[in-house]
Design an enzyme around this catalytic site. Structure first.
Site, PDB file in Angstrom:
ATOM      1  NE  ARG A  12      -3.598   2.469   2.381  1.00 17.43           N
ATOM      2  CZ  ARG A  12      -4.091   3.099   3.431  1.00 17.43           C
ATOM      3  NH1 ARG A  12      -3.779   2.695   4.660  1.00 17.43           N
ATOM      4  NH2 ARG A  12      -4.881   4.130   3.265  1.00 17.43           N
ATOM      5  CG  HIS A  13      -1.019   4.857  -1.187  1.00 18.44           C
ATOM      6  ND1 HIS A  13      -1.270   5.769  -0.177  1.00 18.44           N
ATOM      7  CD2 HIS A  13      -2.231   4.380  -1.559  1.00 18.44           C
ATOM      8  CE1 HIS A  13      -2.570   5.841   0.056  1.00 18.44           C
ATOM      9  NE2 HIS A  13      -3.177   4.998  -0.778  1.00 18.44           N
ATOM     10  NE  ARG A  62      -4.230   7.190  -3.049  1.00 15.46           N
ATOM     11  CZ  ARG A  62      -5.208   7.566  -3.864  1.00 15.46           C
ATOM     12  NH1 ARG A  62      -5.089   8.685  -4.571  1.00 15.46           N
ATOM     13  NH2 ARG A  62      -6.316   6.835  -3.967  1.00 15.46           N
ATOM     14  CD  GLU A  86      -8.795   1.986  -2.934  1.00 22.84           C
ATOM     15  OE1 GLU A  86      -9.183   0.914  -3.449  1.00 22.84           O
ATOM     16  OE2 GLU A  86      -8.271   2.071  -1.805  1.00 22.84           O
ATOM     17  CG  HIS A 154      -4.626   2.729  -4.357  1.00 20.05           C
ATOM     18  ND1 HIS A 154      -4.207   4.016  -4.148  1.00 20.05           N
ATOM     19  CD2 HIS A 154      -4.315   2.442  -5.653  1.00 20.05           C
ATOM     20  CE1 HIS A 154      -3.679   4.501  -5.267  1.00 20.05           C
ATOM     21  NE2 HIS A 154      -3.734   3.556  -6.192  1.00 20.05           N
TER      22      HIS A 154
END
Length: 213
Positions: A12-13, A62, A86, A154
């Protein structure tokens, strides 16, 4: 596929301002905070030790900027794929949970119960899972037999992907805990396909030694 010893690490970012404000981001292109950049750098130093063979990322910045911290340290370039974005959440994007509940009470209640719902007129979780799983499968096919793929994406999209790839019924995907910023989950080979080896991890995986291996 999974009988060849390949590994998929779903990362995940880092933190964004909307994460801090607890706003639904969806596909809104929100940048990392300074703290988020720091998270990505710390995690990248760990993940570089795994010597990934390929890095693919959502094209939202991101995720792109998180991936960049890893590709600076390894001899691998990142491939951007919008299929790794996402969940698109339409009119929910930019709102907090309390704002969503006030404006879309029926949708919000359905979502909380785990029912299929197009949040804000956006995507179903099953649609997100389909595009994520397809993108990951295509990337995995390009790996060497014992290769490691890092997927930078995401939280919600990763949960959908894990649920689909390990064969969980859609209504149980919510049983997978949320990923913290810049934490990751690891899928590896099992006798019946992919299995979840690590979830919401922030340290390098340790070998499993014992009766459950």
């Amino acid at each position: 596929m999974s009988d060849k010893g390949r590994r998929v690490l779903l990362w995940r970012h880092g933190q964004t301002t909307w994460n801090v404000e607890r706003r639904f981001q969806g596909q809104t292109d929100i940048p990392l905070t300074e703290a988020g950049i720091g998270q990505a750098r710390r995690s990248a130093r760990l993940l570089a030790a795994l010597r990934p063979d390929a890095v693919v990322a959502s094209d939202l910045r991101r995720a792109v900027d998180t991936a960049a911290e890893l590709t600076r340290l390894v001899d691998v370039s990142v491939t951007l794929d919008p299929a790794l974005r996402e969940t698109y959440a339409g009119d929910w994007q930019g709102l907090t949970n309390s704002e969503i509940e006030a404006r879309f009470p029926e949708q919000f209640a359905m979502w909380r119960r785990g029912e299929p719902v197009r949040r804000g007129g956006g995507e179903l979780e099953s649609e997100v899972a389909d595009r994520m799983a397809t993108a990951i499968a295509l990337a995995v096919e390009k790996l060497p037999d014992d290769g490691t793929l890092v997927v930078v994406s995401h939280g919600g999209a990763i949960r959908c992907a894990i649920g689909a790839l390990i064969g969980l019924p859609r209504e149980t995907w919510g049983s997978l805990g949320a990923l913290s910023n810049c934490c990751w989950s690891v899928l590896g080979p099992g006798a019946r396909g992919w299995r979840l080896l690590e979830h919401n991890a922030g340290t390098l995986p340790e070998p499993v030694i014992g009766d459950d291996d």
